[in-house]
Design a protein around this motif. Structure first.
Motif, PDB file in Angstrom:
ATOM      1  N   ARG A  42       0.796  -1.239   0.000  1.00  0.00           N
ATOM      2  CA  ARG A  42       0.000   0.000   0.000  1.00  0.00           C
ATOM      3  C   ARG A  42       0.827   1.286   0.000  1.00  0.00           C
ATOM      4  O   ARG A  42       1.724   1.411  -0.811  1.00  0.00           O
ATOM      5  CB  ARG A  42      -0.975  -0.012   1.175  1.00  0.00           C
ATOM      6  CG  ARG A  42      -2.116  -0.989   0.962  1.00  0.00           C
ATOM      7  CD  ARG A  42      -3.265  -0.640   1.895  1.00  0.00           C
ATOM      8  NE  ARG A  42      -4.334  -1.620   1.800  1.00  0.00           N
ATOM      9  CZ  ARG A  42      -5.238  -1.799   2.741  1.00  0.00           C
ATOM     10  NH1 ARG A  42      -5.199  -1.073   3.833  1.00  0.00           N
ATOM     11  NH2 ARG A  42      -6.176  -2.702   2.573  1.00  0.00           N
ATOM     12  N   ALA A  44     -10.084  -2.185   9.642  1.00  0.00           N
ATOM     13  CA  ALA A  44     -10.945  -3.317  10.006  1.00  0.00           C
ATOM     14  C   ALA A  44     -11.048  -3.407  11.525  1.00  0.00           C
ATOM     15  O   ALA A  44     -12.133  -3.626  12.079  1.00  0.00           O
ATOM     16  CB  ALA A  44     -10.372  -4.611   9.419  1.00  0.00           C
ATOM     17  N   VAL A  75     -20.987   2.667   4.862  1.00  0.00           N
ATOM     18  CA  VAL A  75     -19.661   2.239   4.410  1.00  0.00           C
ATOM     19  C   VAL A  75     -19.411   2.880   3.055  1.00  0.00           C
ATOM     20  O   VAL A  75     -20.171   2.656   2.105  1.00  0.00           O
ATOM     21  CB  VAL A  75     -19.567   0.697   4.328  1.00  0.00           C
ATOM     22  CG1 VAL A  75     -18.206   0.270   3.804  1.00  0.00           C
ATOM     23  CG2 VAL A  75     -19.833   0.072   5.683  1.00  0.00           C
ATOM     24  N   ASP A  98     -17.746   4.550   7.750  1.00  0.00           N
ATOM     25  CA  ASP A  98     -16.441   3.954   7.437  1.00  0.00           C
ATOM     26  C   ASP A  98     -16.005   4.523   6.087  1.00  0.00           C
ATOM     27  O   ASP A  98     -16.593   4.199   5.061  1.00  0.00           O
ATOM     28  CB  ASP A  98     -16.573   2.429   7.379  1.00  0.00           C
ATOM     29  CG  ASP A  98     -15.336   1.759   6.807  1.00  0.00           C
ATOM     30  OD1 ASP A  98     -14.289   2.420   6.700  1.00  0.00           O
ATOM     31  OD2 ASP A  98     -15.415   0.557   6.463  1.00  0.00           O
ATOM     32  N   GLY A 116     -12.963   4.228   4.718  1.00  0.00           N
ATOM     33  CA  GLY A 116     -11.996   3.371   4.004  1.00  0.00           C
ATOM     34  C   GLY A 116     -10.744   4.086   3.569  1.00  0.00           C
ATOM     35  O   GLY A 116      -9.744   4.092   4.271  1.00  0.00           O
ATOM     36  N   SER A 117     -10.820   4.760   2.407  1.00  0.00           N
ATOM     37  CA  SER A 117      -9.580   5.256   1.806  1.00  0.00           C
ATOM     38  C   SER A 117      -8.964   6.463   2.511  1.00  0.00           C
ATOM     39  O   SER A 117      -7.771   6.677   2.422  1.00  0.00           O
ATOM     40  CB  SER A 117      -9.823   5.584   0.343  1.00  0.00           C
ATOM     41  OG  SER A 117     -11.029   6.276   0.223  1.00  0.00           O
ATOM     42  N   SER A 132      -8.461   4.138   6.787  1.00  0.00           N
ATOM     43  CA  SER A 132      -7.145   3.473   6.816  1.00  0.00           C
ATOM     44  C   SER A 132      -6.017   4.491   6.853  1.00  0.00           C
ATOM     45  O   SER A 132      -6.100   5.534   6.202  1.00  0.00           O
ATOM     46  CB  SER A 132      -6.946   2.624   5.562  1.00  0.00           C
ATOM     47  OG  SER A 132      -7.708   1.469   5.615  1.00  0.00           O
ATOM     48  N   LYS A 140      -3.823   4.115   3.015  1.00  0.00           N
ATOM     49  CA  LYS A 140      -4.358   4.297   1.655  1.00  0.00           C
ATOM     50  C   LYS A 140      -4.044   5.742   1.228  1.00  0.00           C
ATOM     51  O   LYS A 140      -2.883   6.120   1.224  1.00  0.00           O
ATOM     52  CB  LYS A 140      -5.851   3.976   1.641  1.00  0.00           C
ATOM     53  CG  LYS A 140      -6.118   2.478   1.872  1.00  0.00           C
ATOM     54  CD  LYS A 140      -7.590   2.156   1.751  1.00  0.00           C
ATOM     55  CE  LYS A 140      -7.854   0.682   2.033  1.00  0.00           C
ATOM     56  NZ  LYS A 140      -9.308   0.440   2.167  1.00  0.00           N
ATOM     57  N   ALA A 143      -2.748   1.570   9.708  1.00  0.00           N
ATOM     58  CA  ALA A 143      -3.391   2.038  10.933  1.00  0.00           C
ATOM     59  C   ALA A 143      -4.871   2.213  10.653  1.00  0.00           C
ATOM     60  O   ALA A 143      -5.284   2.332   9.500  1.00  0.00           O
ATOM     61  CB  ALA A 143      -2.790   3.380  11.377  1.00  0.00           C
TER      62      ALA A 143
END
Ligand SMILES: *Cc1c(COP(=O)(O)O)cnc(C)c1O
Length: 455
Positions: A85, A142, A218, A251, A253-254, A286, A289, A296
């Motif tokens: 990543r 996660a 999400v 959430d 994510g990126s 994250s 990302k 983390a």
């Protein structure tokens, strides 16, 4: 008969001598040789010494290839989960060097000389960056989700155990990692609402009952839907959550903390600050990302919830170590100082096409005379790693047709070079996308291609 054959099997020490110097730890080599010999005994064989040695060498090569090592990424996928990543900023790498080998004030308060709070600075810095009341960090996004869902579904407020989530957001994030499975493993009862392509505010409203612990949104960070699609905004959902006296978590994510448009990417990624402003109680994303830091899971939002999460017994099991916090601290500082150009993951997305083309011309001119055909092509790089699914970043590729091998064999040969060079095959050609290859790696690429032609 059997014993006569057994006598022909060479001793471990003879094979070790024949192998000579090896860069892998000796116990590994001895173990491989022993295993090989017992295989030979079990099959009642007695092969020649050279064959045994060649066989052990092959196993050693496989073992060596499985060691964590740098690779040259010619796939054009910038945030590639298989390749680790985000690329750490040099400031973050320096912080690792500084904090890793020595003692630090990880949990020590220098003012009082007493025990201090782990991550105190980084938490304050992330809160500032996300315009949040508070923030904290766990192992990955996660883990942040598990922690959040467990907290909201087990805090024993009127038996609230249900998590309301849109059917369009029950997504799979990576290798076998599904949101629905995480939620269930966290002990939540899923209350799915809407349809895959359409979920209305009314769907959410109908699903909210006294058992509702949480509405979870999400972000579709690794795929996109178009056409007959609808989902309410974070603003609308948060207003509903307030009315229904439940909580709302998103959430992301990126985790883009700067507007993606400023990177020349048309697709807008909601930032943590925007979503919190819209009324979410918490967001998580994250670290590795689009944030461009170490692995983390960053959580930001209402102070009372962040404080409560940190009191969960599970928090202790998910906490970050000093290396992660050191790299994260350096990365957050870069964001706060608006030095996103110093965050390599973001810089790679912004390399100009002209610069890539100039490198492609220079590389291909240095590969003249080899048994291969080489063409400079147009590529389409991707943010990858579950980010910006629609964004294709124009790029430049080296397209190679080897004269003496197939594209697949050529690719395998480049993977076997040191460092391994990894590309992709399309239209029967082997391609390397220069966007994800650092300029200082161009020489390595040339060497690897020359090597592959002579192997
Ligand atoms: C990537 C992603 C995750 C998982 O993040 P990790 O840091 O890899 O655990 C969770 N949710 C979404 C929406 C993601 O895109």
């Amino acid at each position: 008969m059997k014993s006569a054959e057994r006598r022909q099997i060479p001793a471990v020490s003879r094979i070790l001598d024949a192998l000579g110097q090896c860069d892998l730890p000796r116990p590994f080599i001895v173990e491989l040789v022993r295993r090989k010999l017992s295989e030979i005994r079990a099959n009642n064989q007695a092969p020649k010494l050279e064959l045994i040695v060649a066989d052990v060498r092959r196993s050693l090569d496989e073992l060596r290839a499985s060691r964590l090592q740098p690779v040259v990424n010619g796939t054009g996928i910038v945030i590639h989960t298989n390749f680790g990543r985000a690329l750490l900023a040099s400031e973050a790498a320096c912080a690792l060097n500084e904090i890793g080998p020595g003692y630090s004030n990880l949990e020590y308060d220098l003012a009082t000389g007493e025990r201090g709070r782990r991550g105190a600075y980084v938490e304050a810095a992330i809160a500032l960056l996300c315009q949040a009341e508070a923030a904290t960090v766990v192992n990955n996004c996660a883990a942040a989700l598990v922690l959040i869902v467990r907290y909201f579904t087990t805090r024993n407020i009127e038996d609230r155990t249900e998590v309301v989530i849109s059917r369009g957001e029950l997504v799979q994030i990576g290798g076998g990692f599904r949101i629905s499975e995480i939620l269930q493993a966290s002990g939540a009862t899923l209350r799915e609402v809407g349809a895959t392509n359409k979920t209305t505010l009314e769907d959410y409203a109908r699903a909210c009952r006294p058992e509702t612990a949480l509405i979870l949104k999400v972000h579709r960070s690794n795929f996109s839907m178009s056409g007959f699609v609808e989902s309410p905004s974070s603003n609308e959902i948060s207003a509903l959550a307030k009315k229904k006296r439940t909580s709302f978590v998103e959430d992301l994510g990126s985790g883009a903390v700067i507007p993606t448009e400023s990177l020349g990417i048309a697709e807008h990624e909601p930032t943590p600050a925007e979503v919190l402003k819209a009324g979410a109680d918490l967001v998580c994303f994250s670290g590795d990302k689009l944030f461009g830091g170490p692995q983390a899971g960053i959580i930001a939002g209402k102070k009372r919830f962040v404080t409560a999460l940190k009191r969960e017994p599970l928090f202790r099991a998910l906490r970050c170590d000093k290396l992660c916090l050191a790299a994260l601290q350096a990365t957050v500082d870069l964001h706060l100082n608006q030095k996103s150009g110093g965050i390599p993951t973001l810089a790679v997305l912004q390399f100009s096409e002209e610069a890539l083309r100039a490198r492609a011309v220079a590389i291909s001119s240095r590969l003249q005379g080899l048994p291969l055909e080489i063409v400079i092509g147009r590529g389409s790089a991707k943010a990858g790693g579950g980010t910006l699914p629609k964004a294709n970043v124009p790029s430049v590729t080296l397209e190679i047709v080897p004269a003496n091998s197939s594209a697949g064999e050529f690719a395998a040969s480049l993977r076997a070079s040191n460092p391994p060079v990894i590309g992709y095959i399309a239209d029967g050609r082997f391609k390397l996308d220069l966007r994800t290859i650092f300029p200082k790696q161009d020489d390595l690429v040339i060497q690897a291609i020359r090597g592959a032609c002579t192997r």
